[in-house]
Design an enzyme around this catalytic site. Structure first.
Site, short mmCIF file in Angstrom:
data_model
loop_
_atom_site.label_atom_id
_atom_site.label_comp_id
_atom_site.label_asym_id
_atom_site.label_seq_id
_atom_site.Cartn_x
_atom_site.Cartn_y
_atom_site.Cartn_z
CD GLU A 201 -2.60 -1.19 2.68
OE1 GLU A 201 -3.02 -0.14 3.18
OE2 GLU A 201 -2.78 -2.29 3.20
CG ASP A 230 -4.42 -0.78 -2.11
OD1 ASP A 230 -4.91 0.36 -2.12
OD2 ASP A 230 -5.03 -1.78 -1.69
CG HIS A 233 -6.31 4.28 3.13
ND1 HIS A 233 -7.45 4.60 3.83
CD2 HIS A 233 -6.35 2.94 2.94
CE1 HIS A 233 -8.14 3.49 4.07
NE2 HIS A 233 -7.49 2.47 3.54
C1 LIG Z 1 -5.75 -0.53 1.40
C2 LIG Z 1 -7.09 -0.95 0.89
N1 LIG Z 1 -7.16 -1.59 -0.28
C3 LIG Z 1 -8.34 -2.00 -0.79
C4 LIG Z 1 -9.51 -1.76 -0.12
C5 LIG Z 1 -10.79 -2.27 -0.70
O1 LIG Z 1 -11.48 -1.23 -1.32
P1 LIG Z 1 -13.07 -1.28 -1.48
O2 LIG Z 1 -13.65 -0.84 -0.18
O3 LIG Z 1 -13.35 -0.36 -2.61
O4 LIG Z 1 -13.42 -2.70 -1.80
C6 LIG Z 1 -9.49 -1.06 1.08
C7 LIG Z 1 -10.76 -0.75 1.78
O5 LIG Z 1 -11.03 -1.11 2.85
C8 LIG Z 1 -8.25 -0.65 1.62
O6 LIG Z 1 -8.17 -0.03 2.79
#
Ligand SMILES: Cc1ncc(COP(=O)(O)O)c(C=O)c1O
Length: 411
Positions: A201, A230, A233
């Site tokens: 992330e 990812d 946030h």
């Molecule tokens: C770091 C991260 N990736 C992916 C997701 C998943 O996203 P979504 O809520 O659109 O399914 C989240 C959400 O909780 C997240 O915090």
């Protein structure tokens, strides 16, 4: 599991202070209503409060009126509209990428990316604290996997260096005898040579700290690995106009896979992938969580498009939130509150035991603040916390009130 066993298992969760319950809000926003009481909301991921921003609501409304309530099918059937592609073009321009692809959620996007770019011949190396969707994608992909210590680039380098050279053989026809269609040869060729995928992330959802992206990117470039970032946030908050932390990383564009979500700072729902045209095409052709699901509703696409345009029109919104978050963190630390190290709008108060996190959350709620306790499996056992997120709509006075409320808890 039989019914009595389910009840016993739920009872065990209760005893461990790990049982979760849904609570219906009577009103949402920076000040919400729950159980008949108004609470200042320190648990929202709608960091910029764009869900209620008039231009964003208007974008959703116009799309709803023009296109109707639902998409009607998956993207590859009749769920792909000019509105979808307009949003993808906007996202690609915003992120400085060749192409973007919209997914119905971040969870589905991560399943898609891991499934499409990793596999039995392409091992995955994931940060220890990577989100559940990245981990589930990794497991579903059937790739050999390992997890490196959180943000520890040397540990990752060791793991990459000691990986077995897992050559994979991909067999295909160039022109299929029965269908008459062509195999996506360039994509297949690049898939074979990549050899590894690093998943992280950019802003960690529970710690609020940042990944060492430039170092990870250099390592990915040096080892010929894909770097999957990812930006759930970071999207909307980091970067001059909220474009996140991936633009400009020192890794070839063919090696970078960036995704982010619409459900957090963009105030909507869904997710994007940004990368090259070939990567997008590969996803469209292979990603099961893209192919086998109904496309996002038009109102969500219209609302998201308006949110991205709003951010590009008002640069600096994320920076202002980050400055306020840093000040809030300093105030909490000055009052002796044990904080998880963070460099973002996500600020967590460290509790350790589940019970302590629950009682801090209850203490805050009694004083008029909603801040949810985060427990395993969302965080590691023994690392329960109360996660605070500042949003643009929270006033200075409300933030000061929160500091007093947290500081009055008997840690
Ligand atoms: C770091 C991260 N990736 C992916 C997701 C998943 O996203 P979504 O809520 O659109 O399914 C989240 C959400 O909780 C997240 O915090």
């Amino acid at each position: 599991m039989a019914l009595p066993d389910l009840c016993a298992a739920l009872g065990a969760l209760e005893r461990d202070h790990a049982r979760r319950r849904l609570r219906p809000l009577e009103q949402s926003g920076p000040v919400l209503r729950l159980g008949g009481r108004e609470l200042v909301n320190f648990s929202s991921n709608d960091y910029l409060d764009l869900a209620r921003e008039p231009e964003v609501v208007e974008g959703a409304r116009r799309a709803l009126e023009r296109w109707g309530a639902g998409a009607g099918s998956s993207r590859l059937i009749t769920g792909n509209t000019t509105l979808t592609e307009e949003l993808e073009a906007e996202l690609a321009a915003w992120k400085g990428c060749e192409a973007a692809l919209v997914f119905s959620s971040g969870y589905l996007a991560n399943l898609a990316l891991l499934g499409a770019f990793a596999g039995p011949g392409t091992p995955v190396f994931a940060d220890r604290l990577a989100h559940a969707s990245l981990i589930d994608g990794m497991l579903l992909s059937k790739a050999p996997w390992s997890r490196f210590r959180h943000n520890d680039v040397s540990h990752l380098a060791e793991q990459l260096a000691s990986r077995k050279t897992t050559g994979a053989l991909i067999a295909t026809e160039s022109v299929f005898s029965m269908e008459g269609d062509l195999a996506p040869l360039p994509q297949l060729a690049s898939r074979k040579t990549t050899g590894a995928l690093i998943a992280t992330e950019s802003v960690f959802s529970m710690e609020g700290d940042l990944a060492p992206l430039p170092q990870l990117a250099s390592l990915a470039a040096a080892s010929g690995a894909w770097l999957l970032v990812d930006e759930a946030h970071a999207t909307g908050v980091f970067g001059e106009a909220g474009e996140g932390l991936t633009p400009g990383l020192p890794v070839g564009r063919e090696n970078l896979l960036a995704m982010g979500t619409f459900g957090k700072a963009l105030g909507n729902s869904g997710a994007y992938f940004c990368g090259t045209r070939v990567q997008r095409d590969w996803l469209v052709n292979t990603a099961r969580s893209f192919i086998f699901t109904t496309a996002l509703p038009p109102s969500v696409l219209g609302g998201t498009l308006a949110a991205v345009r709003y951010l590009r029109k008002h640069p600096g919104l994320g920076r202002a939130l980050l400055d306020r978050s840093a000040a809030l963190k300093t105030s909490l630390e000055r009052r002796g509150v044990p904080m998880v190290p963070s460099a973002s709008q996500i600020l967590s108060v460290f509790c350790g035991a589940n019970e302590k996190a629950l009682s801090l959350a209850a203490h805050l709620e009694a004083k008029g603040y909603l801040a949810v306790a985060i427990r395993p499996p969302t965080v590691e056992p023994g690392k329960a916390r109360v996660r605070l997120s500042l949003t643009r709509g929270i006033t200075e006075e409300q933030a000061v009130g929160l500091v007093d409320a947290v500081a009055s808890f008997p840690f």
